[in-house]
Design a protein around this motif. Structure first.
Motif, PDB file in Angstrom:
ATOM      1  N   LEU B 314       0.936  -1.222  -0.025  1.00 48.84           N
ATOM      2  CA  LEU B 314      -0.098   0.015   0.071  1.00 48.84           C
ATOM      3  C   LEU B 314       0.735   1.186   0.110  1.00 48.84           C
ATOM      4  O   LEU B 314       0.406   2.300  -0.661  1.00 48.84           O
ATOM      5  CB  LEU B 314      -0.891  -0.047   1.249  1.00 48.84           C
ATOM      6  CG  LEU B 314      -2.258  -0.738   1.207  1.00 48.84           C
ATOM      7  CD1 LEU B 314      -2.790  -0.893   2.547  1.00 48.84           C
ATOM      8  CD2 LEU B 314      -2.938  -0.152   0.268  1.00 48.84           C
ATOM      9  N   TYR B 318       0.382   4.213  -2.520  1.00 52.73           N
ATOM     10  CA  TYR B 318       0.274   5.760  -2.225  1.00 52.73           C
ATOM     11  C   TYR B 318       1.034   6.682  -2.739  1.00 52.73           C
ATOM     12  O   TYR B 318       0.888   7.484  -3.527  1.00 52.73           O
ATOM     13  CB  TYR B 318       0.186   5.524  -0.745  1.00 52.73           C
ATOM     14  CG  TYR B 318       0.211   7.120  -0.081  1.00 52.73           C
ATOM     15  CD1 TYR B 318      -0.928   7.796  -0.296  1.00 52.73           C
ATOM     16  CD2 TYR B 318       1.330   7.644   0.371  1.00 52.73           C
ATOM     17  CE1 TYR B 318      -0.806   9.081   0.427  1.00 52.73           C
ATOM     18  CE2 TYR B 318       1.354   8.956   0.918  1.00 52.73           C
ATOM     19  CZ  TYR B 318       0.398   9.787   0.972  1.00 52.73           C
ATOM     20  OH  TYR B 318       0.080  11.008   1.379  1.00 52.73           O
ATOM     21  N   ASP B 350      -7.827   2.284   2.204  1.00 46.23           N
ATOM     22  CA  ASP B 350      -7.122   3.485   2.812  1.00 46.23           C
ATOM     23  C   ASP B 350      -7.469   4.615   2.314  1.00 46.23           C
ATOM     24  O   ASP B 350      -7.385   5.009   1.099  1.00 46.23           O
ATOM     25  CB  ASP B 350      -5.433   3.255   2.368  1.00 46.23           C
ATOM     26  CG  ASP B 350      -4.559   3.980   3.264  1.00 46.23           C
ATOM     27  OD1 ASP B 350      -5.064   4.937   3.814  1.00 46.23           O
ATOM     28  OD2 ASP B 350      -3.190   3.784   3.297  1.00 46.23           O
ATOM     29  N   ASN B 352      -5.926   7.507   2.834  1.00 43.56           N
ATOM     30  CA  ASN B 352      -5.089   8.348   2.085  1.00 43.56           C
ATOM     31  C   ASN B 352      -4.956   7.900   0.727  1.00 43.56           C
ATOM     32  O   ASN B 352      -4.853   8.984  -0.126  1.00 43.56           O
ATOM     33  CB  ASN B 352      -3.519   8.141   2.338  1.00 43.56           C
ATOM     34  CG  ASN B 352      -3.127   8.390   4.039  1.00 43.56           C
ATOM     35  OD1 ASN B 352      -3.930   9.584   4.582  1.00 43.56           O
ATOM     36  ND2 ASN B 352      -2.425   7.903   4.488  1.00 43.56           N
ATOM     37  N   ILE B 353      -4.999   6.778   0.301  1.00 41.67           N
ATOM     38  CA  ILE B 353      -4.985   6.506  -1.100  1.00 41.67           C
ATOM     39  C   ILE B 353      -6.221   6.997  -1.743  1.00 41.67           C
ATOM     40  O   ILE B 353      -6.161   7.636  -2.905  1.00 41.67           O
ATOM     41  CB  ILE B 353      -4.685   4.925  -1.338  1.00 41.67           C
ATOM     42  CG1 ILE B 353      -3.519   4.387  -0.761  1.00 41.67           C
ATOM     43  CG2 ILE B 353      -5.363   4.470  -2.695  1.00 41.67           C
ATOM     44  CD1 ILE B 353      -3.154   3.093  -1.015  1.00 41.67           C
TER      45      ILE B 353
END
Lengths: 165, 915
Positions: B314, B318, B350, B352-353
């Motif tokens: 991940l 990202y 996620d 953030n992603i």
């Protein structure tokens, strides 16, 4: 540069707090609370980066979970995210070498030593050592110095090895 | 150290160790028990720390430092004890003192002065760990005084034989430079020398780290060092070093494009060959942010980004998205190529992603695809968790609003999109949607019919009233429906919606908007009924066609003209506004609003009474006439008609967008003190408030000329049979007064030639173009700020004006540092040149550098040749400098600082080292 290194446990209790630019202690506590709030809300198995605006627009936060502890590094855009992740690995490895299978209690009860280790790795927000064995070597020296205040001569390597806590 | 209390058994017997303290804290539950334990321990510490025994003192300080660092206990009172311990002969105690100092000292503490000598002593200690302690402490608490006083000592350490000290001294320099830029003059050369310390990679890493920080603040000064960095980029195999050097090149290449040509292939090689993801990512980032002109490099970088995007890790995904975001501004194709991955990432676990993906999607938006992308995003918003849903809505709203709706072509679509957003269950962007609905209404005339239609849809849905987040949007819908009621197909329906029972769920502030809108609808309705010639017809054709800024007298004229030519189309329209419909509406208004006339909220009460006043008057007169059909012709002469005409005239003037700086342009009246403390007025205010609520009864005169008052004023005066002209003029005056700052005002009629008409309801596209044109014009206007005439798009003008302020200013210190660096660097080069033929003069001839600086410009090309020669010489020079340093380097540094620096000359110089 690296702005701060923080270790907190999963209850939000700080275990190691080091800021590389001066922050009043109230501000430090506030930052820790905010960071904990952010980390808590993150699911497991997600990326280790948090876009964090606590320190300004360009700062980022990398964290890593080890058992009950969050290791957190806050840094600006002069650092590489993945390299900082490696650095955290080095830090944890070093702790592991020093304490032998490090756990939260080791960090709780070795406040001074953990700071010494950190200071060997990062100084003034700059990384000065990336090899955990070098750090362990320096730490052995320092421990010896503390025990025998009069000896400032380096003891031969062969005797080295971690002695108690 | 923490385990045992120390060598003395006696001490450990009577004193709690740090371990004891920690155990104690852990035994007590967090909360009152723990804090009382801590304060008890603090009392102990206060006693112990005064002890003459340094072991006891040290343990006490350890405990205090612990409490300070992890429990936020103040320890500034113990600063002196910390200083005292730093001078202890015992290493443990010294270390405790330094740790306490670096964790707790503030730059402003007086006690710092006492530490200077000890720091100096420890910096020159033969024990490297003592020097480390001092360096570590200094790197955190460095002040300009420390930096000035200790520069010579750090200078010495920069060439220490012990790598562990050297690297720490280098890392410490950064702080010293930032506190005392003149230190650069002393230390810079030796710092540069450390770039060649291939023997110890950590020293090199620390050095490039320092240069990376320095270059990020002011890259220009470090261009002359490019050959050194280039060499490191070729030679070094350490990822940490390479990453920092790449970052340096990213900064330098922005200033010196020729550098890019030289290093870009090298970076590509690293990108292809390296196994370390961190280095690969840094290469990608460098390429796409600084070397984006090199097509082949960008292509390679995009390939790498794609690998990242498809990775299972991940973190890499990202970073891949982040890389893509960096490519986007210059190479949108890269984003489009990876569109599927990006869109898929919108539903990643996620956050953030998801956010990065959203940003990327937003970067793809253009006027061709905005409809499609928004459709997709609305779909995702419906599926997402509330937080991300709102994130999506927020970025859609801000992207569409960018540059005053630059990318929106179909405003009808956009308005209905806004309504759709409002209906999304988690929507919390009510405020922004409210703003945009009203803003669009004011800016884009062509969209008003659609806006009213959409507003009606929102208003008549009783379910929406239950959700507090939507209230703001409903407020906008109500305002729009009232303001632009002339576009409504069925005003009666809107009136019903505005008065539906569930409106009691609204907060008072929004309810009063509803009620004011009923006032507008009612007056429009009555106007259409009583004065059919100027009803729907005139509002649809006239009001829309009239330039936004027609003056009052002009509108009067138009009305009189129309009076004479009552058109047949007006008669047709009259069918909608039958006597029966009017009577129904009046009944509806009166029955629904009468209970509210006693509302506790003044705003509601006031507006309700305004509406009721009008409604009751109209009801009286109209029902009187009810049976006398033949008298209908005389409607025009009714009292109500006169008032209605006045109200309608007053309401018919368009609102326009308001300039951000409008408020500032209002001159402060003479004698008005804005900063006066008003607390003394409390008692007075209480009285005034009472009288306000009384004053709203219809018969009493109004005391305060507030916004709504002028309307109720009108009614009062009507009832008391005064001349309506007076109230008219009040209204007109009010509008006029504010009209100065409502943008599309009076002046436009005269200026219409320079101002494209923006109000053809048939040509929406034109309208958008006009909008764009307007914004362009406003940008042109920026160049002549003397023009005081307010214009619809001055909003843009403000933004343009504000820009320069937000531009980041370089730190003064950075300027000083770079000035010093330039001085030293070019001085170095110059002296090198001179030292080759005529022996080493440098040690003695610092002051001559300045003279030689002026020559450097011409000689820059030759410099690279001399470089190799210079190496040996430099080493020797260093020695001579070192010996000189011992004698009086400090004074030297000061003296040089005082001398003027001829920076201007050097700024012109862009040496072509690499060519």
């Amino acid at each position: 540069m690296i702005r701060a290194v923080i270790v907190i446990n999963d209850q939000g209790k700080p275990r190691l707090v080091k800021f590389y630019d001066y922050q009043p202690v109230e501000k430090q506590q506030e930052i820790i609370r905010n960071v904990y709030g952010v980390l808590c809300s993150r699911a497991e198995n997600v990326s280790n980066f948090v876009q964090d605006s606590t320190f300004g627009p360009d700062t980022r936060l990398v964290y890593k979970t080890f058992a009950t502890l969050f290791f957190i590094v806050i840094f600006d855009d002069s650092e590489n995210e993945l390299a900082i992740l490696d650095l955290m690995q080095v830090f944890v490895e070093t702790l592991d070498k020093c304490f032998g299978n490090v756990c939260e209690l080791d960090i709780v009860f070795n406040f001074n030593k953990v700071h010494t280790i950190l200071d060997e790795i990062i100084l003034g927000g700059q990384v000065v050592e990336m090899s955990s064995s070098e750090v362990v070597k320096a730490l052995d020296d320092i421990t010896r110095l503390q025990k025998n205040p009069n000896s400032i001569v380096r003891v031969p390597k062969s005797i080295s090895g971690w002695q108690g806590r | 150290m923490s385990g045992g209390g120390g060598p003395s058994l006696m001490d450990s017997l009577f004193q709690r160790t740090l371990d004891d303290l920690i155990k104690g804290i852990r035994l007590h539950l967090p909360g009152a028990a723990q804090s009382s334990f801590i304060s008890k321990s603090l009392d102990e510490i206060r006693r112990e720390i005064k002890s003459t025994d340094s072991q006891t003192k040290s343990t006490a300080l350890q405990k205090l430092t612990y409490l300070h660092s992890l429990h936020g206990i103040d320890m500034s009172w113990a600063a002196f004890h910390a200083v005292e311990l730093t001078s202890s002969p015992s290493f443990l105690h010294k270390k405790t003192g330094y740790l306490a100092a670096s964790l707790s000292f503030r730059p402003s503490m007086d006690v710092l002065l006492l530490l200077t000598n000890q720091l100096r002593k420890d910096l020159s200690s033969t024990n490297q760990h003592e020097a480390s302690l001092a360096l570590e402490c200094l790197s955190v608490i460095c002040t300009p005084d420390f930096a000035r006083d200790l520069t010579p000592d750090i200078f010495t350490l920069l060439s220490s034989g012990k790598n562990s000290i050297r690297k720490k001294a280098i890392a410490c320099l950064l702080m010293v430079f930032s506190q005392y830029p003149d230190a650069v003059r002393v230390c810079f050369k030796r710092l540069v020398d450390n770039l060649e310390s291939a023997d110890n990679v950590q020293t090199l890493a620390a050095t490039v780290g320092v240069f990376c920080e320095l270059a990020s603040k002011e890259p220009r000064s470090y261009i002359p060092l490019a050959p050194e960095f280039y060499r490191i980029l070729v030679d070094s195999r350490n990822n940490w070093v390479l990453i920092k050097v790449l970052k340096i090149f990213a900064h330098l290449a922005k200033l010196e494009p020729r550098l890019a040509k030289k290093v870009v292939e090298l970076i590509c090689d690293h990108m292809k060959q390296s196994e370390a993801k961190s280095l690969v990512f840094e290469c990608v980032r460098t390429i796409v942010s600084s070397f984006y002109e090199y097509e082949f490099a960008v292509k390679l970088a995009v390939v790498k980004i794609r690998e990242f995007l498809l990775d299972s890790d991940l973190n890499l995904r990202y970073l891949g998205l982040q890389g893509l975001l960096l490519v986007a501004p210059n190479h949108l194709w890269a984003v489009l190529e990876n569109k599927e991955v990006v869109i898929k990432s919108l539903s990643d676990v996620d956050r953030n992603i998801k956010l990065e993906a959203l940003r990327l999607v937003m970067s793809m938006v253009s006027d061709d695809n905005v409809v499609e992308i928004c459709r997709v995003l609305i779909g995702y918003a419906l599926k997402s968790d509330p937080e991300f849903c709102n994130e999506i809505l927020r970025s859609m709203l801000s992207t569409c609003y960018r540059n005053v709706y630059e990318i929106i072509i179909d405003f009808d679509w956009y308005v209905s999109l806004l309504a759709e957003m409002a209906r999304i269950p988690h929507c919390q962007n009510g405020e922004e949607i409210e703003f945009q609905l009203i803003d669009i209404g004011m800016r884009v005339k062509a969209v008003r019919p659609e806006l009213v239609r959409v507003g009606r849809g929102l208003l008549i849905d009783p379910a929406l009233l239950g959700s507090p987040f939507i209230h703001r949007i409903l407020s906008a819908a109500a305002w729009v429906s009232g303001e632009y009621v002339k576009f409504s197909r069925n005003p009666f329906e809107i009136m019903e919606a505005l008065l539906q029972p569930r409106t009691n769920l609204l907060p008072p502030s929004i309810r009063s908007v509803y009620i004011h809108s009923t006032f507008k609808v009612l007056s429009f309705f009555l106007h259409s009924f009583l004065l059919p010639g100027k009803g729907v017809n005139s509002s649809l054709s006239n009001f829309v066609d009239i330039e936004p800024g027609f003056t009052y007298s002009e509108s009067e004229q138009e009305f009189t003209e129309i009076d004479h030519a009552t058109s047949s189309s007006g008669l047709n329209k009259r069918d909608t506004f039958t006597q029966e419909a009017v009577v129904n509406m009046l009944t509806l208004v009166i029955t629904s609003l009468t209970p509210l006339a006693e509302s506790h909220d003044v705003e509601i009460q006031e507006r309700v009474r305004n509406v009721l006043g009008l409604a009751q008057l109209a009801q009286q007169e109209i029902s009187c006439n009810h049976d006398q059909k033949e008298k209908m012709v005389d409607k025009v002469d009714l009292k109500t008609s006169i008032i209605i005409r006045l109200i309608n005239d007053a309401l018919s003037e368009d609102f326009g967008p308001v300039s951000f700086s409008a408020q500032e342009r209002v001159p402060v009246p003479n004698g008005l003190v804005l900063e006066e403390n008003l607390s003394k007025l409390d008692s007075l205010c209480a009285d005034v408030q009472l009288s306000i609520s009384e004053s709203f009864s219809l018969v009493k005169p109004i005391l305060l000329p507030t916004d709504g008052d002028s309307i109720s004023n009108q009614q009062n005066e009507e009832e008391s049979e005064t001349s309506p002209a007076e109230s008219m003029s009040l209204l007109a005056e009010h509008r006029k007064r504010h009209g100065l700052f409502y943008l599309p005002s009076d002046h436009n009629k005269n200026a219409s030639s320079s101002f494209p008409p923006a109000n053809d309801p048939n040509q929406r596209d034109n309208d958008v173009e006009d909008l764009v044109k307007l914004t362009e014009e406003s940008l042109v206007l920026k160049r002549k700020p003397s023009s005081s005439r307010p214009r619809p798009v001055v909003v843009k003008l403000d933004e343009g004006e504000r820009l320069p302020i937000t531009v980041k200013k370089t730190d003064e210190n950075d300027d000083l540092i770079s000035g010093a660096v330039r001085d030293v660097l070019l001085g170095n080069e110059a002296s090198l040149r001179s030292s080759n033929p005529s022996g080493r003069r440098k040690g003695e001839s610092h002051s001559k550098d300045k003279v030689e600086n002026s020559e450097t410009g011409n000689l820059s090309k030759r410099r690279s040749k001399h470089r190799n020669h210079g190496k040996n010489v430099e080493d020797k020079e260093e020695n001579s400098e070192k010996s000189k340093k011992k004698s009086g380097g400090r004074h030297k540094a000061r003296r040089r600082a005082d001398g003027g620096i001829d920076v201007a000359v050097q700024k012109q110089v862009i040496p072509d080292f690499l060519l």
